[in-house]
Design a protein around this motif. Structure first.
Motif, PDB file in Angstrom:
ATOM      1  N   ASN A  25      33.118  15.885  -1.740  1.00 33.55           N
ATOM      2  CA  ASN A  25      33.828  15.142  -2.783  1.00 33.55           C
ATOM      3  C   ASN A  25      35.058  15.915  -3.262  1.00 33.55           C
ATOM      4  N   ALA A  26      35.319  17.077  -2.632  1.00 29.43           N
ATOM      5  CA  ALA A  26      36.535  17.871  -2.858  1.00 29.43           C
ATOM      6  C   ALA A  26      36.590  18.542  -4.223  1.00 29.43           C
ATOM      7  N   SER A  27      35.531  18.400  -5.002  1.00 25.97           N
ATOM      8  CA  SER A  27      35.586  18.911  -6.377  1.00 25.97           C
ATOM      9  C   SER A  27      35.778  20.413  -6.459  1.00 25.97           C
ATOM     10  N   LEU A  28      35.289  21.146  -5.448  1.00 23.65           N
ATOM     11  CA  LEU A  28      35.414  22.607  -5.495  1.00 23.65           C
ATOM     12  C   LEU A  28      36.611  23.113  -4.680  1.00 23.65           C
ATOM     13  N   MET A  29      37.394  22.205  -4.123  1.00 26.28           N
ATOM     14  CA  MET A  29      38.508  22.648  -3.277  1.00 26.28           C
ATOM     15  C   MET A  29      39.640  23.341  -4.030  1.00 26.28           C
ATOM     16  N   PRO A  30      39.745  23.210  -5.354  1.00 30.73           N
ATOM     17  CA  PRO A  30      40.727  24.049  -6.053  1.00 30.73           C
ATOM     18  C   PRO A  30      40.392  25.543  -5.941  1.00 30.73           C
ATOM     19  N   ASP A  31      39.154  25.883  -5.587  1.00 29.96           N
ATOM     20  CA  ASP A  31      38.730  27.280  -5.483  1.00 29.96           C
ATOM     21  C   ASP A  31      39.097  27.830  -4.097  1.00 29.96           C
ATOM     22  N   PRO A  32      39.957  28.871  -4.023  1.00 35.35           N
ATOM     23  CA  PRO A  32      40.364  29.402  -2.713  1.00 35.35           C
ATOM     24  C   PRO A  32      39.190  29.891  -1.873  1.00 35.35           C
TER      25      PRO A  32
ATOM     26  N   ALA B  29      34.948  25.067   9.347  1.00 36.73           N
ATOM     27  CA  ALA B  29      34.528  23.810   9.989  1.00 36.73           C
ATOM     28  C   ALA B  29      35.647  23.284  10.891  1.00 36.73           C
ATOM     29  N   ASP B  30      35.287  22.363  11.783  1.00 33.83           N
ATOM     30  CA  ASP B  30      36.297  21.726  12.633  1.00 33.83           C
ATOM     31  C   ASP B  30      36.970  20.572  11.919  1.00 33.83           C
ATOM     32  N   ALA B  31      36.224  19.926  11.039  1.00 37.15           N
ATOM     33  CA  ALA B  31      36.792  18.791  10.303  1.00 37.15           C
ATOM     34  C   ALA B  31      36.232  18.767   8.892  1.00 37.15           C
ATOM     35  N   VAL B  32      37.084  18.425   7.956  1.00 33.24           N
ATOM     36  CA  VAL B  32      36.668  18.288   6.562  1.00 33.24           C
ATOM     37  C   VAL B  32      37.038  16.875   6.139  1.00 33.24           C
ATOM     38  N   LEU B  33      36.086  16.203   5.500  1.00 33.82           N
ATOM     39  CA  LEU B  33      36.286  14.805   5.105  1.00 33.82           C
ATOM     40  C   LEU B  33      36.219  14.715   3.587  1.00 33.82           C
ATOM     41  N   PRO B  34      37.335  14.994   2.911  1.00 31.84           N
ATOM     42  CA  PRO B  34      37.313  14.948   1.447  1.00 31.84           C
ATOM     43  C   PRO B  34      37.457  13.515   0.939  1.00 31.84           C
ATOM     44  N   SER B  35      36.795  13.246  -0.177  1.00 31.52           N
ATOM     45  CA  SER B  35      36.957  11.956  -0.853  1.00 31.52           C
ATOM     46  C   SER B  35      37.901  12.138  -2.024  1.00 31.52           C
ATOM     47  N   LEU B  36      38.729  11.150  -2.252  1.00 33.23           N
ATOM     48  CA  LEU B  36      39.546  11.138  -3.457  1.00 33.23           C
ATOM     49  C   LEU B  36      39.756   9.672  -3.815  1.00 33.23           C
ATOM     50  N   ASP B  37      39.023   9.202  -4.810  1.00 29.78           N
ATOM     51  CA  ASP B  37      39.006   7.769  -5.091  1.00 29.78           C
ATOM     52  C   ASP B  37      40.103   7.341  -6.056  1.00 29.78           C
ATOM     53  N   SER B  38      40.494   8.240  -6.933  1.00 31.00           N
ATOM     54  CA  SER B  38      41.575   7.863  -7.854  1.00 31.00           C
ATOM     55  C   SER B  38      42.311   9.080  -8.377  1.00 31.00           C
ATOM     56  N   LEU B  39      43.621   8.909  -8.494  1.00 29.62           N
ATOM     57  CA  LEU B  39      44.454   9.931  -9.135  1.00 29.62           C
ATOM     58  C   LEU B  39      44.829   9.522 -10.547  1.00 29.62           C
ATOM     59  N   VAL B  40      44.271   8.414 -10.999  1.00 28.35           N
ATOM     60  CA  VAL B  40      44.449   7.998 -12.397  1.00 28.35           C
ATOM     61  C   VAL B  40      43.260   8.566 -13.171  1.00 28.35           C
TER      62      VAL B  40
ATOM     63  N   ILE C 292      43.116  19.968  -2.134  1.00 28.81           N
ATOM     64  CA  ILE C 292      43.115  19.368  -0.789  1.00 28.81           C
ATOM     65  C   ILE C 292      44.435  19.683  -0.074  1.00 28.81           C
ATOM     66  N   LEU C 293      45.538  19.593  -0.822  1.00 29.20           N
ATOM     67  CA  LEU C 293      46.849  19.902  -0.227  1.00 29.20           C
ATOM     68  C   LEU C 293      46.913  21.358   0.226  1.00 29.20           C
ATOM     69  N   ALA C 294      46.373  22.259  -0.605  1.00 28.22           N
ATOM     70  CA  ALA C 294      46.384  23.690  -0.238  1.00 28.22           C
ATOM     71  C   ALA C 294      45.549  23.908   1.027  1.00 28.22           C
ATOM     72  N   PHE C 295      44.407  23.210   1.117  1.00 28.90           N
ATOM     73  CA  PHE C 295      43.548  23.356   2.304  1.00 28.90           C
ATOM     74  C   PHE C 295      44.293  22.898   3.557  1.00 28.90           C
TER      75      PHE C 295
ATOM     76  N   ALA D  12      43.406  25.037   9.926  1.00 28.48           N
ATOM     77  CA  ALA D  12      43.670  24.244  11.130  1.00 28.48           C
ATOM     78  C   ALA D  12      42.668  23.109  11.281  1.00 28.48           C
ATOM     79  N   ALA D  13      41.701  23.029  10.367  1.00 31.78           N
ATOM     80  CA  ALA D  13      40.676  21.975  10.481  1.00 31.78           C
ATOM     81  C   ALA D  13      41.317  20.596  10.330  1.00 31.78           C
ATOM     82  N   ARG D  14      40.709  19.621  10.971  1.00 30.13           N
ATOM     83  CA  ARG D  14      41.183  18.254  10.790  1.00 30.13           C
ATOM     84  C   ARG D  14      40.774  17.772   9.407  1.00 30.13           C
ATOM     85  N   VAL D  15      41.621  16.969   8.808  1.00 27.63           N
ATOM     86  CA  VAL D  15      41.344  16.453   7.459  1.00 27.63           C
ATOM     87  C   VAL D  15      41.318  14.929   7.529  1.00 27.63           C
ATOM     88  N   TYR D  16      40.145  14.358   7.242  1.00 25.34           N
ATOM     89  CA  TYR D  16      39.984  12.905   7.211  1.00 25.34           C
ATOM     90  C   TYR D  16      39.730  12.516   5.766  1.00 25.34           C
ATOM     91  N   LEU D  17      40.718  11.926   5.144  1.00 23.51           N
ATOM     92  CA  LEU D  17      40.596  11.555   3.726  1.00 23.51           C
ATOM     93  C   LEU D  17      39.862  10.219   3.582  1.00 23.51           C
TER      94      LEU D  17
END
Ligand code: SF4
Length: 334
Positions: A117-124, A133-144, A167-170, A175-180
């Motif tokens: 759910n990407a909640s901890l991705m602000p943490d380096p 991992a080879d692929a990371v699939l973060p969720s982001l349902d709203s920026l509001v 998520i942007l920093a990641f 090099a992992a694939r990112v599937y949003l």
């Protein structure tokens, strides 16, 4: 536990994004940093952002080794991916890097993906672990912020803008694939304002893929309803083209999906009743499903699923959980 039934290993199931995916549950129960209105994983046990070895690496990897031995005995091929996810947020498990390394050692050559759910991705430190991992699939349902609060109902420390920056920093660092993934709830996060913000975000992110989805099964809250097909189509047409095209043609997770689906159907033609029961039990332990949904997810013959389900109900191992029109949902007992 029946032969083949596992606590932390489930599947393989057919995933639209990953192919034939073997799931690893890193939490053991619904421990999560969010309490999404659409969550299918049952009642929330703990809302937290604290990282702990909720399920120790050894427990997950011992089961994975046992699963692989059974797979070899059955003469089945390796899955297309091993996916860390399960009942809660996998990055909360501080043993995640050991589990990724262990999965690679047990199933060499099988890509590892993380559903988050990407909640901890602000943490380096978390980003550095996810980069294994080879692929990371973060969720982001709203920026509001108000929509984020209503749909995801996260821990009070979470901030959707900070998650987006994580998520942007990641994407820059790894090099992992990112599937949003963006999941739409009707009347909540399907606003034009959210679409505009997510378009801007996806343009900056250039993920390998963007998947816009909506609810397909009952969620935690009755008010959480799917958006209509026209809204879904509009969002997809706006966001999907913003995925980076480079690299998608190269072999990797999710590549050659049609081919994978055909192979899966061949394999499942030979699925035994014992195996079908074990897989159905494991799948129902995670969320209520109809027979048709089970058949699709497990790539199993509908008649076999019907017989296996009837047997599980007769043995008191599964029960009808609810009806929606003609749809009958089943869940495991207890
Ligand atoms: S992040 Fe996933 S597991 Fe956690 S509440 Fe939301 S849908 Fe459920």
């Amino acid at each position: 536990m029946e032969q083949g039934a596992k606590r932390y290993v489930f599947g393989p199931v057919m995933s639209g994004r990953l192919g034939r995916s073997l799931g690893l549950d890193l939490l053991g129960s619904r421990i999560c940093s969010m309490n999404c209105a659409y969550c299918e994983a049952g009642p929330l046990k703990r809302l937290t952002v604290t990282r702990e070895p909720y399920v120790p690496a050894e427990a997950v990897l011992d089961e994975l080794r046992a699963w692989d031995e059974e797979r070899r005995d059955r003469g089945e091929p390796l899955p297309d991916a091993v996916t860390l996810g399960g009942l809660g947020e996998p990055t909360l498990n501080s043993d995640m890097p050991r589990i990724i390394a262990g999965a690679r050692a047990i199933l060499p050559g099988v890509p590892v993906a993380v559903l988050t759910n990407a909640s901890l991705m602000p943490d380096p430190a978390v980003r550095a672990e996810l980069a294994l991992a080879d692929a990371v699939l973060p969720s982001l349902d709203s920026l509001v912020p108000e929509e984020f609060a209503r749909v995801n109902r996260g821990h009070r420390s979470l901030d959707c803008a900070a998650i987006a920056e994580g998520i942007l920093a990641f994407r820059r660092e790894s090099a992992a694939r990112v599937y949003l993934e963006v999941l739409l709830v009707a009347g909540v996060n399907d606003s034009d304002r959210n679409l505009a913000l997510l378009k801007e975000f996806c343009t900056r992110l250039a993920p390998h893929r963007v998947d816009v989805t909506t609810l397909s099964r009952p969620g935690t809250e009755d008010w959480a309803r799917p958006v209509d097909p026209a809204t879904l189509a509009r969002w997809r047409s706006e966001l999907t083209p913003l995925a980076a095209r480079s690299g998608e043609a190269s072999p990797g997770i999710g590549a050659g999906l049609a081919d994978t689906a055909e192979k899966g159907q061949e394999q499942c033609g030979a699925m035994s009743m014992v195996e079908a029961r074990a897989r159905i039990q494991a799948s129902l332990a995670r969320r209520p499903q109809t027979a048709a949904q089970l058949s699709r997810a497990l790539l199993a013959d509908p008649a076999l699923v019907a017989r296996a389900l009837a047997g599980l109900v007769a043995d008191g191992l599964a029960v009808e959980s609810r009806r929606e029109g003609a749809e009958v949902y089943f869940q495991t007992r207890g």
